[in-house]
Design an enzyme around this catalytic site. Structure first.
Site, PDB file in Angstrom:
ATOM      1  N   HIS A  12       0.829  -1.224   0.000  1.00  0.00           N
ATOM      2  CA  HIS A  12       0.000   0.000   0.000  1.00  0.00           C
ATOM      3  C   HIS A  12       0.864   1.276   0.000  1.00  0.00           C
ATOM      4  CE1 HIS A  12      -0.130  -0.388   4.699  1.00  0.00           C
ATOM      5  NE2 HIS A  12       0.847   0.417   4.350  1.00  0.00           N
ATOM      6  N   HIS A  59      -1.259   5.655   9.301  1.00  0.00           N
ATOM      7  CA  HIS A  59       0.142   6.079   9.400  1.00  0.00           C
ATOM      8  C   HIS A  59       0.238   7.471  10.005  1.00  0.00           C
ATOM      9  CE1 HIS A  59      -0.121   3.096   6.161  1.00  0.00           C
ATOM     10  NE2 HIS A  59       1.143   2.811   6.367  1.00  0.00           N
ATOM     11  N   HIS A 193      10.409  -3.634   4.082  1.00  0.00           N
ATOM     12  CA  HIS A 193      10.915  -2.261   4.046  1.00  0.00           C
ATOM     13  C   HIS A 193      11.194  -1.753   5.450  1.00  0.00           C
ATOM     14  CE1 HIS A 193       6.512  -1.486   4.398  1.00  0.00           C
ATOM     15  NE2 HIS A 193       6.737  -0.206   4.690  1.00  0.00           N
ATOM     16  N   GLU A 240       4.376  -4.754   8.830  1.00  0.00           N
ATOM     17  CA  GLU A 240       2.983  -4.576   8.380  1.00  0.00           C
ATOM     18  C   GLU A 240       2.408  -5.865   7.798  1.00  0.00           C
ATOM     19  OE1 GLU A 240       2.923   0.087   6.836  1.00  0.00           O
ATOM     20  OE2 GLU A 240       3.197  -1.518   5.384  1.00  0.00           O
TER      21      GLU A 240
END
Ligand code: DHB
Ligand code: FE
Length: 280
Positions: A12, A59, A193, A240
């Site tokens: 995303h 976020h 990441h 995530e």
């Protein structure tokens, strides 16, 4: 009863939305990434779902670090795309599946999950980008949404096992809903990441590629990993990926891996998707 017709997992990354806003879809940097999603988009057109249950994290846009729910469920009539600082985006508002949302909340509480219940809230790139990746840029979204937020931002994040268990309850809840909705469940985030600290820029292609197959064939392996394992293998933000386990927990033990795609790097991540159907 409502039925789950597919489980999809996807990145995303916010710059995907920015790339679409700026018309960069066909540039050499982005084309290989977007081309790989065509099969997922076509699957979605053929599957004709009515509702998307989208598992994602905020976020720091709708929740800030002063108050972070571990799990939250939206029960609103509509959700606006939150402005993340670049101005309003030219995508339509999301229509909520209000009644189904309330039913899911009720079942979650009955089964000892106690989510924050959100009657008014905006949704960030965690939901916007997956919707664009699978539904394109329509004038109006062809599905209603149930947004479900998982805290993957501020430790302690929930365990992989807890995410899985939540998926199982969601399935039970969806299948006990008297409507005849065709439901897709989207697990979002990842892949590897890390945006901060000494390992900023970390990408683990090998672990990402193993994930895209293993989430279909060997989810127990990923369910049994610790949160620390996720950070180590996928990076602090790559953790995530635990949100894909909510989706996977809502599917059969045996699934067919219909489509998969991987491209790295996209922004600072390994990016990819899967489309899963129950094998039974
Ligand atoms: C970035 C942000 C995300 O939420 C994510 O999942 C991946 C990358 C970013 O800012 O690059
Ligand atoms: Fe993210």
């Amino acid at each position: 009863m409502a039925q789950i017709i597919g489980g999809l997992g996807t990145s995303h990354v916010p710059s995907i939305g920015v790339a679409l806003d700026r018309g960069l879809h066909d540039t050499p940097d982005w084309k290989p990434f977007f081309d790989g999603y065509e099969a997922g988009k076509q699957w979605m057109r053929d599957a004709k779902p009515d509702v998307a249950v989208v598992i994602f994290n905020d976020h720091g846009n709708s929740f800030f670090l002063d108050r972070v729910p571990t799990f939250a469920v939206g029960v609103a009539e509509t959700y606006k795309p939150v402005d993340e600082g670049w101005g309003p985006r030219a995508i339509p508002d999301f229509q909520g599946a209000e009644d189904l949302s309330w039913h899911l909340v009720d079942k979650l509480v009955e089964r000892h999950f106690d989510p924050l219940v959100c009657r008014e809230i905006e949704v960030d790139h965690g939901l916007q980008v997956p919707m664009e990746l699978f539904f394109g840029r329509p004038d109006a979204w062809p599905v209603k949404v149930v947004p479900i937020w998982v805290n993957t931002i501020q430790y302690p994040i929930p365990t992989p096992q807890r995410c899985w268990d939540m998926g199982r309850v969601l399935r039970e809840a969806i299948e006990s809903w008297p409507g005849d909705e065709r439901v897709v469940i989207l697990g979002t985030g990842g892949l590897s990441h890390q945006l901060q600290g000494a390992r900023a820029g970390f990408i683990n292609r090998e672990a990402d590629l193993a994930w895209l197959d293993g989430i279909a064939t060997d989810p127990e392996h990923y369910r049994n990993m610790t949160r620390e394992d996720y950070v180590e293998q996928f990076g602090s933000e790559g953790a995530e990926l635990i949100m894909w386990l909510v989706m996977r927990g809502a599917m059969d033990a045996k699934v067919n891996l219909i489509h998969k795609h991987y491209h790295a790097p996209a922004s600072m991540t390994g990016a990819g998707m899967v489309v899963l159907e129950n094998a039974g």
